[in-house]
Design a protein around this motif. Structure first.
Motif, PDB file in Angstrom:
ATOM      1  N   LEU A 111       1.186  -1.305  -0.472  1.00 18.24           N
ATOM      2  CA  LEU A 111       0.001  -0.125   0.041  1.00 18.24           C
ATOM      3  C   LEU A 111       0.677   1.292   0.119  1.00 18.24           C
ATOM      4  CD1 LEU A 111      -2.885  -1.161   2.614  1.00 18.24           C
ATOM      5  CD2 LEU A 111      -3.753  -0.312  -0.239  1.00 18.24           C
ATOM      6  N   VAL A 112       2.094   1.437   1.175  1.00 16.24           N
ATOM      7  CA  VAL A 112       2.746   2.463   0.986  1.00 16.24           C
ATOM      8  C   VAL A 112       3.462   3.545  -0.883  1.00 16.24           C
ATOM      9  CG1 VAL A 112       5.031   2.999   1.680  1.00 16.24           C
ATOM     10  CG2 VAL A 112       3.432   2.332   3.600  1.00 16.24           C
ATOM     11  N   LEU A 113       3.662   1.935  -1.544  1.00  9.39           N
ATOM     12  CA  LEU A 113       4.251   1.378  -2.749  1.00  9.39           C
ATOM     13  C   LEU A 113       3.574   2.176  -3.484  1.00  9.39           C
ATOM     14  CD1 LEU A 113       6.689  -1.641  -2.245  1.00  9.39           C
ATOM     15  CD2 LEU A 113       7.402   0.979  -2.128  1.00  9.39           C
ATOM     16  N   HIS A 114       2.081   1.776  -3.629  1.00  8.41           N
ATOM     17  CA  HIS A 114       0.691   2.020  -4.092  1.00  8.41           C
ATOM     18  C   HIS A 114       0.661   3.466  -3.987  1.00  8.41           C
ATOM     19  CE1 HIS A 114      -2.679   2.130  -6.426  1.00  8.41           C
ATOM     20  NE2 HIS A 114      -3.177   2.983  -5.458  1.00  8.41           N
ATOM     21  N   PHE A 115       0.540   4.292  -3.003  1.00 11.69           N
ATOM     22  CA  PHE A 115       0.199   5.729  -2.866  1.00 11.69           C
ATOM     23  C   PHE A 115       1.263   6.294  -3.147  1.00 11.69           C
ATOM     24  CE2 PHE A 115      -2.980   3.432   0.014  1.00 11.69           C
ATOM     25  CZ  PHE A 115      -4.230   4.052  -0.817  1.00 11.69           C
ATOM     26  N   LEU A 116       3.081   6.083  -3.506  1.00  7.97           N
ATOM     27  CA  LEU A 116       3.571   6.243  -2.550  1.00  7.97           C
ATOM     28  C   LEU A 116       4.226   6.641  -4.805  1.00  7.97           C
ATOM     29  CD1 LEU A 116       6.789   8.261  -2.500  1.00  7.97           C
ATOM     30  CD2 LEU A 116       7.296   5.924  -2.565  1.00  7.97           C
ATOM     31  N   GLN A 117       3.698   5.814  -5.611  1.00  9.41           N
ATOM     32  CA  GLN A 117       3.357   6.045  -7.087  1.00  9.41           C
ATOM     33  C   GLN A 117       2.113   7.017  -7.241  1.00  9.41           C
ATOM     34  OE1 GLN A 117       2.556   1.924  -8.596  1.00  9.41           O
ATOM     35  NE2 GLN A 117       2.975   3.513 -11.518  1.00  9.41           N
ATOM     36  N   VAL A 118       1.317   6.870  -6.588  1.00 12.34           N
ATOM     37  CA  VAL A 118       0.110   7.464  -7.319  1.00 12.34           C
ATOM     38  C   VAL A 118       0.066   9.551  -6.726  1.00 12.34           C
ATOM     39  CG1 VAL A 118      -2.138   8.524  -6.368  1.00 12.34           C
ATOM     40  CG2 VAL A 118      -1.748   5.612  -6.385  1.00 12.34           C
ATOM     41  N   PHE A 119       0.906   9.425  -5.902  1.00 13.90           N
ATOM     42  CA  PHE A 119       1.512  10.707  -5.101  1.00 13.90           C
ATOM     43  C   PHE A 119       2.840  11.342  -5.836  1.00 13.90           C
ATOM     44  CE2 PHE A 119      -1.407   9.600  -1.599  1.00 13.90           C
ATOM     45  CZ  PHE A 119      -2.172  10.183  -1.962  1.00 13.90           C
ATOM     46  N   ASN A 120       3.650  10.409  -6.782  1.00 18.52           N
ATOM     47  CA  ASN A 120       4.827  10.950  -6.971  1.00 18.52           C
ATOM     48  C   ASN A 120       4.040  11.231  -8.609  1.00 18.52           C
ATOM     49  OD1 ASN A 120       6.792  10.942  -5.643  1.00 18.52           O
ATOM     50  ND2 ASN A 120       6.978   8.551  -6.273  1.00 18.52           N
ATOM     51  N   GLU A 121       3.446  10.449  -9.109  1.00 12.01           N
ATOM     52  CA  GLU A 121       2.680  11.042 -10.536  1.00 12.01           C
ATOM     53  C   GLU A 121       1.825  12.302 -10.426  1.00 12.01           C
ATOM     54  OE1 GLU A 121       0.687   7.725 -11.273  1.00 12.01           O
ATOM     55  OE2 GLU A 121       2.005   6.232 -11.816  1.00 12.01           O
ATOM     56  N   LYS A 122       0.835  12.268  -9.396  1.00 14.73           N
ATOM     57  CA  LYS A 122       0.304  13.528  -9.122  1.00 14.73           C
ATOM     58  C   LYS A 122       0.961  14.594  -9.032  1.00 14.73           C
ATOM     59  CE  LYS A 122      -4.261  15.419  -6.248  1.00 14.73           C
ATOM     60  NZ  LYS A 122      -4.554  15.027  -5.289  1.00 14.73           N
ATOM     61  N   PHE A 123       1.474  14.838  -8.192  1.00 11.91           N
ATOM     62  CA  PHE A 123       2.960  16.397  -7.448  1.00 11.91           C
ATOM     63  C   PHE A 123       4.487  16.080  -8.797  1.00 11.91           C
ATOM     64  CE2 PHE A 123       0.460  14.938  -4.223  1.00 11.91           C
ATOM     65  CZ  PHE A 123      -0.414  15.970  -4.353  1.00 11.91           C
ATOM     66  N   ASN A 124       3.821  15.150  -9.607  1.00  9.00           N
ATOM     67  CA  ASN A 124       4.880  14.795 -10.801  1.00  9.00           C
ATOM     68  C   ASN A 124       6.146  15.365  -9.585  1.00  9.00           C
ATOM     69  OD1 ASN A 124       5.993  15.175 -13.319  1.00  9.00           O
ATOM     70  ND2 ASN A 124       6.535  17.550 -13.067  1.00  9.00           N
ATOM     71  N   LYS A 125       6.576  14.323  -8.581  1.00 11.91           N
ATOM     72  CA  LYS A 125       7.861  14.361  -7.863  1.00 11.91           C
ATOM     73  C   LYS A 125       8.639  12.915  -8.355  1.00 11.91           C
ATOM     74  CE  LYS A 125       7.269  17.434  -4.456  1.00 11.91           C
ATOM     75  NZ  LYS A 125       8.009  17.246  -3.374  1.00 11.91           N
ATOM     76  N   LYS A 126       9.317  12.268  -8.546  1.00 14.67           N
ATOM     77  CA  LYS A 126      10.259  11.181  -8.427  1.00 14.67           C
ATOM     78  C   LYS A 126      10.924  10.587  -6.715  1.00 14.67           C
ATOM     79  CE  LYS A 126      11.280  10.679 -12.930  1.00 14.67           C
ATOM     80  NZ  LYS A 126      11.732  11.106 -13.746  1.00 14.67           N
ATOM     81  N   ILE A 127      10.562  10.785  -5.935  1.00 22.77           N
ATOM     82  CA  ILE A 127      10.400  10.331  -4.844  1.00 22.77           C
ATOM     83  C   ILE A 127       9.876   8.816  -4.459  1.00 22.77           C
ATOM     84  CG2 ILE A 127       9.914  10.638  -2.143  1.00 22.77           C
ATOM     85  CD1 ILE A 127       9.622  13.621  -2.497  1.00 22.77           C
ATOM     86  N   GLU A 128      11.368   8.046  -3.147  1.00 29.74           N
ATOM     87  CA  GLU A 128      11.532   7.187  -2.416  1.00 29.74           C
ATOM     88  C   GLU A 128      11.243   7.394  -1.716  1.00 29.74           C
ATOM     89  OE1 GLU A 128      14.848   5.379  -4.809  1.00 29.74           O
ATOM     90  OE2 GLU A 128      13.799   5.798  -6.624  1.00 29.74           O
ATOM     91  N   ILE A 129      11.247   5.952  -0.872  1.00 34.82           N
ATOM     92  CA  ILE A 129      11.266   5.478   0.678  1.00 34.82           C
ATOM     93  C   ILE A 129      12.303   4.671   1.177  1.00 34.82           C
ATOM     94  CG2 ILE A 129       8.999   3.829   0.514  1.00 34.82           C
ATOM     95  CD1 ILE A 129       8.153   5.428   2.737  1.00 34.82           C
ATOM     96  N   SER A 130      12.895   4.848   2.411  1.00 38.47           N
ATOM     97  CA  SER A 130      14.292   3.957   2.746  1.00 38.47           C
ATOM     98  C   SER A 130      13.676   3.001   3.374  1.00 38.47           C
ATOM     99  CB  SER A 130      14.845   4.822   3.379  1.00 38.47           C
ATOM    100  OG  SER A 130      14.074   4.818   4.483  1.00 38.47           O
ATOM    101  N   SER A 131      13.960   1.930   3.081  1.00 41.16           N
ATOM    102  CA  SER A 131      13.702   0.550   3.808  1.00 41.16           C
ATOM    103  C   SER A 131      13.342   0.860   5.485  1.00 41.16           C
ATOM    104  CB  SER A 131      15.437  -0.705   3.851  1.00 41.16           C
ATOM    105  OG  SER A 131      16.232  -0.501   4.054  1.00 41.16           O
ATOM    106  N   ASP A 132      14.678   1.914   5.885  1.00 38.46           N
ATOM    107  CA  ASP A 132      14.488   1.933   7.335  1.00 38.46           C
ATOM    108  C   ASP A 132      12.895   2.706   7.749  1.00 38.46           C
ATOM    109  OD1 ASP A 132      17.110   1.071   7.903  1.00 38.46           O
ATOM    110  OD2 ASP A 132      18.035   3.060   7.604  1.00 38.46           O
ATOM    111  N   THR A 133      12.621   3.401   6.524  1.00 38.66           N
ATOM    112  CA  THR A 133      11.920   4.321   7.201  1.00 38.66           C
ATOM    113  C   THR A 133      10.160   2.626   6.151  1.00 38.66           C
ATOM    114  OG1 THR A 133      12.696   5.977   5.805  1.00 38.66           O
ATOM    115  CG2 THR A 133      10.238   6.060   6.055  1.00 38.66           C
ATOM    116  N   LEU A 134       9.776   2.558   6.063  1.00 39.96           N
ATOM    117  CA  LEU A 134       9.700   1.329   5.717  1.00 39.96           C
ATOM    118  C   LEU A 134       9.217   0.032   7.624  1.00 39.96           C
ATOM    119  CD1 LEU A 134      10.068  -0.581   2.222  1.00 39.96           C
ATOM    120  CD2 LEU A 134       7.917   0.512   2.751  1.00 39.96           C
ATOM    121  N   LYS A 135      10.271   0.172   7.894  1.00 42.30           N
ATOM    122  CA  LYS A 135      10.449  -0.943   9.527  1.00 42.30           C
ATOM    123  C   LYS A 135       9.047   0.195  10.157  1.00 42.30           C
ATOM    124  CE  LYS A 135      14.665  -3.473   8.907  1.00 42.30           C
ATOM    125  NZ  LYS A 135      16.060  -3.218   8.272  1.00 42.30           N
TER     126      LYS A 135
END
Length: 179
Positions: free
Chosen positions: A81-105
């Protein structure tokens, strides 16, 4: 459906049973063809017992119940779900942000009282407010990174030690946690 007042519950029940509606200002009933899907986060059976929800409507609606457990009980769904919403909002706001594995923990450890809606809002906030290309734990709200109330301080004693030694060790541990 749980917030529908009792007087409207009767009207929706009649519509379900007759498959007819009467438009406001009209006296003529009109046939309708529809499929009704309802959702609730409350226990409708308890509401029926407490006379807050109509018994006949409950049984009419309870044909194919689908119970979805809260997100805190579906830990394996969090990262997709995190990865899905990250993709959705990257597209919506025209960004290329990733998320670290530490943050996912941290996302996996969090208790998610707001369920998927809360997760979605947090991802949107992180994408909008992040100035870096990677979301790291320092960008997370304090709820994620602070010590939870269910994480209890624990002292393990393996040998008999003087009380003063034990208190000194406990004090050191508390200071480290505070820092």
């Amino acid at each position: 459906i749980d917030s529908l007042p009792l007087n409207l519950q009767g009207k929706i029940l009649r519509t379900i049973e007759t498959m007819e509606i009467t438009r406001i200002g009209s006296t003529k009933a009109k046939k309708v063809d529809f499929r009704l899907l309802v959702a609730t986060n409350k226990n409708l059976k308890e509401m029926v017992e407490n006379r807050l929800f109509r018994n006949d409507l409950y049984f009419r609606l309870n044909v194919v119940p689908i119970n979805i457990p809260p997100l805190r009980n579906r830990k394996r769904d969090i990262i997709p779900l995190v990865l899905h919403f990250l993709q959705v909002f990257n597209e919506k706001f025209n960004k290329k942000i990733e998320i670290s594995s530490d943050t996912l923990k941290y996302f996996e450890k969090y208790h998610w009282p707001g369920n998927v809606r809360e997760l979605k809002n947090i991802i949107e906030r992180l994408v909008v407010t992040n100035t870096d290309t990677i979301i790291t734990p320092e960008y997370l709200p304090s709820d994620f990174t602070s010590t939870k109330s269910d994480e209890k301080f624990e002292i393990r004693i393996h040998d008999v030690v003087p009380l003063k030694t034990l208190l000194n060790e406990a004090e050191k541990t508390l200071i480290k946690k505070a820092v």
